[in-house]
Write a protein that holds these residues in place. Structure first.
Motif, PDB file in Angstrom:
ATOM      1  N   MET A 143      -9.162  27.020   2.920  1.00 38.52           N
ATOM      2  CA  MET A 143      -8.459  28.681   1.703  1.00 38.52           C
ATOM      3  C   MET A 143      -8.349  29.441   3.180  1.00 38.52           C
ATOM      4  N   PRO A 144      -7.746  31.053   3.357  1.00 38.52           N
ATOM      5  CA  PRO A 144      -8.057  31.650   3.982  1.00 38.52           C
ATOM      6  C   PRO A 144      -9.079  32.311   4.234  1.00 38.52           C
ATOM      7  N   SER A 145      -9.298  33.326   4.782  1.00 41.06           N
ATOM      8  CA  SER A 145     -10.174  34.794   4.450  1.00 41.06           C
ATOM      9  C   SER A 145      -9.352  35.518   3.438  1.00 41.06           C
ATOM     10  N   ALA A 146     -10.565  35.726   2.508  1.00 40.07           N
ATOM     11  CA  ALA A 146     -10.551  36.775   1.232  1.00 40.07           C
ATOM     12  C   ALA A 146      -8.770  37.814   1.964  1.00 40.07           C
ATOM     13  N   VAL A 147      -7.382  37.824   1.612  1.00 45.73           N
ATOM     14  CA  VAL A 147      -6.372  39.106   1.497  1.00 45.73           C
ATOM     15  C   VAL A 147      -6.400  39.286   0.864  1.00 45.73           C
ATOM     16  N   VAL A 148      -7.721  40.825   0.822  1.00 43.17           N
ATOM     17  CA  VAL A 148      -7.696  42.169   0.308  1.00 43.17           C
ATOM     18  C   VAL A 148      -6.360  43.558   0.680  1.00 43.17           C
ATOM     19  N   ILE A 149      -5.603  44.182  -0.404  1.00 41.04           N
ATOM     20  CA  ILE A 149      -4.996  45.089   0.083  1.00 41.04           C
ATOM     21  C   ILE A 149      -5.489  46.133  -1.243  1.00 41.04           C
ATOM     22  N   ASP A 150      -5.675  47.330  -0.008  1.00 40.65           N
ATOM     23  CA  ASP A 150      -5.775  48.834  -1.566  1.00 40.65           C
ATOM     24  C   ASP A 150      -6.986  48.170  -2.200  1.00 40.65           C
ATOM     25  N   GLU A 151      -8.343  46.973  -1.543  1.00 36.24           N
ATOM     26  CA  GLU A 151      -9.363  47.045  -2.778  1.00 36.24           C
ATOM     27  C   GLU A 151      -9.351  45.895  -4.086  1.00 36.24           C
ATOM     28  N   PHE A 152      -8.052  45.092  -3.316  1.00 37.47           N
ATOM     29  CA  PHE A 152      -7.878  44.175  -4.372  1.00 37.47           C
ATOM     30  C   PHE A 152      -6.906  42.742  -3.995  1.00 37.47           C
ATOM     31  N   ARG A 153      -7.958  41.554  -4.777  1.00 37.01           N
ATOM     32  CA  ARG A 153      -8.482  40.675  -4.222  1.00 37.01           C
ATOM     33  C   ARG A 153      -6.887  39.700  -4.509  1.00 37.01           C
ATOM     34  N   THR A 154      -5.749  39.634  -3.314  1.00 35.00           N
ATOM     35  CA  THR A 154      -4.514  38.901  -3.697  1.00 35.00           C
ATOM     36  C   THR A 154      -4.971  37.269  -3.667  1.00 35.00           C
ATOM     37  N   PRO A 155      -4.193  36.402  -4.168  1.00 36.75           N
ATOM     38  CA  PRO A 155      -4.394  35.106  -4.041  1.00 36.75           C
ATOM     39  C   PRO A 155      -3.562  34.360  -3.244  1.00 36.75           C
ATOM     40  N   GLY A 156      -3.910  34.872  -1.972  1.00 33.78           N
ATOM     41  CA  GLY A 156      -4.011  34.006  -0.768  1.00 33.78           C
ATOM     42  C   GLY A 156      -4.229  32.811  -0.826  1.00 33.78           C
ATOM     43  N   SER A 157      -3.262  31.975  -0.761  1.00 30.01           N
ATOM     44  CA  SER A 157      -3.597  30.417  -0.373  1.00 30.01           C
ATOM     45  C   SER A 157      -2.068  29.816   0.480  1.00 30.01           C
ATOM     46  N   TYR A 158      -3.101  28.859   1.338  1.00 26.02           N
ATOM     47  CA  TYR A 158      -1.602  28.129   2.113  1.00 26.02           C
ATOM     48  C   TYR A 158      -0.917  26.931   0.996  1.00 26.02           C
ATOM     49  N   ALA A 159      -2.038  26.241   0.133  1.00 30.27           N
ATOM     50  CA  ALA A 159      -1.435  25.614  -1.206  1.00 30.27           C
ATOM     51  C   ALA A 159      -0.410  25.745  -1.316  1.00 30.27           C
ATOM     52  N   ASN A 160       0.153  26.881  -0.953  1.00 31.25           N
ATOM     53  CA  ASN A 160       1.722  27.741  -2.316  1.00 31.25           C
ATOM     54  C   ASN A 160       3.281  27.815  -0.479  1.00 31.25           C
ATOM     55  N   PHE A 161       2.938  26.943  -0.323  1.00 33.65           N
ATOM     56  CA  PHE A 161       4.004  26.331   1.107  1.00 33.65           C
ATOM     57  C   PHE A 161       5.323  25.929  -0.046  1.00 33.65           C
ATOM     58  N   LEU A 162       6.637  25.958   0.307  1.00 28.50           N
ATOM     59  CA  LEU A 162       7.393  25.090  -0.031  1.00 28.50           C
ATOM     60  C   LEU A 162       7.955  24.086   1.293  1.00 28.50           C
ATOM     61  N   ILE A 163       8.657  23.124   0.948  1.00 30.18           N
ATOM     62  CA  ILE A 163       9.201  21.933   1.271  1.00 30.18           C
ATOM     63  C   ILE A 163      10.155  21.812   1.465  1.00 30.18           C
ATOM     64  N   THR A 164      11.261  22.079   1.971  1.00 34.08           N
ATOM     65  CA  THR A 164      12.880  21.960   2.307  1.00 34.08           C
ATOM     66  C   THR A 164      13.258  20.897   3.033  1.00 34.08           C
ATOM     67  N   ASN A 165      14.932  20.994   3.080  1.00 33.18           N
ATOM     68  CA  ASN A 165      15.362  19.825   3.918  1.00 33.18           C
ATOM     69  C   ASN A 165      15.056  19.767   5.433  1.00 33.18           C
ATOM     70  N   LEU A 215       7.753  31.946  -5.156  1.00 31.41           N
ATOM     71  CA  LEU A 215       9.752  32.823  -5.354  1.00 31.41           C
ATOM     72  C   LEU A 215      10.337  32.069  -5.051  1.00 31.41           C
ATOM     73  N   SER A 216      10.301  30.630  -5.384  1.00 33.29           N
ATOM     74  CA  SER A 216      11.513  29.711  -4.799  1.00 33.29           C
ATOM     75  C   SER A 216      11.378  28.533  -6.101  1.00 33.29           C
ATOM     76  N   GLN A 217      13.041  27.937  -6.618  1.00 24.46           N
ATOM     77  CA  GLN A 217      12.990  26.416  -7.455  1.00 24.46           C
ATOM     78  C   GLN A 217      13.916  25.913  -6.647  1.00 24.46           C
ATOM     79  N   GLN A 218      13.604  24.062  -6.030  1.00 25.49           N
ATOM     80  CA  GLN A 218      14.575  24.079  -5.788  1.00 25.49           C
ATOM     81  C   GLN A 218      15.496  22.860  -6.565  1.00 25.49           C
ATOM     82  N   GLU A 219      16.663  23.281  -5.855  1.00 22.12           N
ATOM     83  CA  GLU A 219      18.158  22.128  -6.844  1.00 22.12           C
ATOM     84  C   GLU A 219      18.080  20.732  -5.661  1.00 22.12           C
TER      85      GLU A 219
END
Length: 346
Positions: A270-292, A339-343
């Protein structure tokens, strides 16, 4: 009634060749409050550019005014306008993985279809969501494809496919009473078999801190080939994500695939905790997108960025792995995959 599976249709793995990737251009300032929406646009346009290197980007745009803004911005980022297909489709928010169409393919007949799952903004958390819920049927009509409507709630980020009959998901999301309270686990599995064309369902338990989807699997476990997953892990025992990710990791190590092979599990820090305005966001490297053209990985300006990119580069031998800064995008509680959906091509 004939199900998609009985007709030979299935949801392919993300590395299957794409016709296009669908996005819904962000416009909801409830997801990115104040100046945060404008601040995230440069990262979003860089994301569009990376996808467009190898495939068409189909962009759902809320109105003509937003379309004009986008067309004015594309040249500033060196984006080839001919690779961008803009459709005026009113939406409530940007998370196309969850409200967009699920494309199925039938390799024998060379046909495709769309599954029009129901969408309720992750258990009714963020109304209104009617425009988002209507999007798959609009895209089916635009593409001239048949659409089948199962009649239950299902989000694209809650399921992960290996292209060989196995789907991974999480109990915290799919068994949550805010989705389909009338269905038990066996009944939900049957929907996954029938409408995604799968043979096996594997379950992990929960998701990461800051994830308002009740534990989408695309933040925690991703297939990189038919028998290998990367599993998000937290090594700091004092971190709030440690126990849940370790629990998922132990479950994954016990899993077997349809062919009897043990699932090959590669740890992804996991990345270091991504905290913005005291809110811990769900930062994760697993949220990658495979494209052509590449694998697009969110990065968070921390020391583990390079480690994660090196791990993924070692697993994807057929296309480059590129890191793009997502520190402004992640405030919306999702990243590139969300943010994405492959066709897929057929």
């Amino acid at each position: 009634m004939l199900t998609p599976k009985s007709q030979g249709y299935f949801f392919p793995a993300e590395w299957h060749p794409h016709v296009a990737t669908w996005l819904t251009f962000p416009h909801n300032d409830h997801s990115w409050q104040g100046d945060k929406l404008a601040k995230m646009y440069p990262q979003y346009f860089n994301f569009i550019k990376a996808i467009s290197q190898g495939e068409k980007v189909c962009l759902n745009v809320n109105d003509v005014k937003l379309q004009s803004f986008i067309l004015n911005e594309l040249p500033k980022y060196g984006i080839d306008e001919t690779k961008i297909e803009i459709l005026i489709n009113p939406t409530n928010d940007a998370w196309c993985r969850d409200h967009g169409p699920a494309f199925l393919i039938n390799p024998e007949t060379k046909q495709r279809m769309i599954v029009n799952w129901g969408y309720n903004a992750w258990g009714g958390k963020y109304p209104p969501f009617d425009d988002d819920n209507n999007l798959p049927t609009k895209i089916a009509a635009y593409r001239g494809l048949n659409a089948v409507t199962p009649g239950i709630i299902m989000e694209g980020g809650s399921v992960e496919f290996n292209g060989a009959g196995t789907v991974l998901t999480s109990r915290s999301c799919l068994l949550n009473p805010n989705r389909n309270p009338h269905l038990n686990q066996a009944q939900i599995e049957q929907y996954l078999y029938d409408y995604y064309g799968q043979e096996q369902v594997l379950w992990v338990n929960d998701g990461i801190v800051g994830d308002d989807t009740d534990g989408h699997v695309d933040d925690t476990v991703r297939f990189v080939n038919a028998d290998t997953v990367v599993a998000a892990v937290e090594y700091d025992k004092n971190d709030d994500n440690y126990e849940v990710l370790n629990d998922n990791l132990q479950l994954l190590k016990q899993m077997r695939l349809l062919n009897g092979k043990q699932l090959n599990v590669v740890e992804l820090p996991m990345p270091s905790a991504v905290v913005i305005d005291e809110f811990r966001t769900p930062g994760s490297y697993a949220n990658f997108l495979i494209t052509n053209a590449s694998v697009i990985v969110p990065t968070y300006q921390c020391k583990s960025d390079d480690i994660a990119l090196d791990i993924l580069s070692g697993l994807f031998k057929d296309r480059p792995v590129i890191g793009l800064d997502a520190t402004d995008i992640i405030w919306g509680q999702g990243s590139f995959h969300c943010l994405s959906q492959q066709e897929p091509a057929v």
